[in-house]
Design an enzyme around this catalytic site. Sequence first.
Site, short mmCIF file in Angstrom:
data_model
loop_
_atom_site.label_atom_id
_atom_site.label_comp_id
_atom_site.label_asym_id
_atom_site.label_seq_id
_atom_site.Cartn_x
_atom_site.Cartn_y
_atom_site.Cartn_z
N ASP A 9 42.74 38.23 43.98
CA ASP A 9 43.76 37.29 43.50
C ASP A 9 43.48 35.97 44.21
OD1 ASP A 9 46.02 36.10 42.44
OD2 ASP A 9 47.37 36.97 43.94
N GLU A 76 41.55 37.91 38.92
CA GLU A 76 42.61 37.39 38.05
C GLU A 76 42.17 36.03 37.54
OE1 GLU A 76 47.38 36.52 37.88
OE2 GLU A 76 46.52 37.29 39.73
N ASP A 148 50.20 39.02 47.47
CA ASP A 148 48.84 38.71 47.01
C ASP A 148 47.93 39.94 47.07
OD1 ASP A 148 48.98 35.49 47.03
OD2 ASP A 148 50.04 36.33 48.75
#
EC number: 3.1.21.10
Length: 163
Positions: A9, A76, A148
């Site tokens: 992420d 992501e 996260d």
Amino acid sequence: MEKRILGLDPGLAILGFGAITCTPGLTQLQSTKVNVLDFGVIKTSADIEIGQRLCTLFDDLHTVIDQLQPDVVAIEKLFFYRMSSTIVVAQARGVVMLALAQHHLPYVEFTPAQIKLALTGYGNADKSEVQEAVARELDLAEIPRPDDAADALAVALTAWYQM
């Protein structure tokens, strides 16, 4: 055969990572076993010049990759919300892509909606629903923290579901 998937992420202040191992059952009647290998975050301080922050991300991500030895990385995709935030995240993503290229690692990318759909069955699920799904799917007693890291595990699980 066991597969190691590293989910990322990306962010400049905090880059979340989460690694899972996936072992398919030997027969169709045996289910796949998915385990958490590791998760955490790489942090950089806003007090440091941006170039140095990117170097820190790069160096620390190399260490994570060397330790976890993933077969594939899931990232992501960039979500556009505020131009200034988007630019900073794009810079962090560039560092991630460079580190992956240096390690000759294949990667896949998923939008936030794809991740939400894969984990909850609903592309507009909220963050807490996704985090609860991560804990449930990985048989964890608690939702991984910080957020996260939980998000990175969600990205890794999405990659596994798509394989």
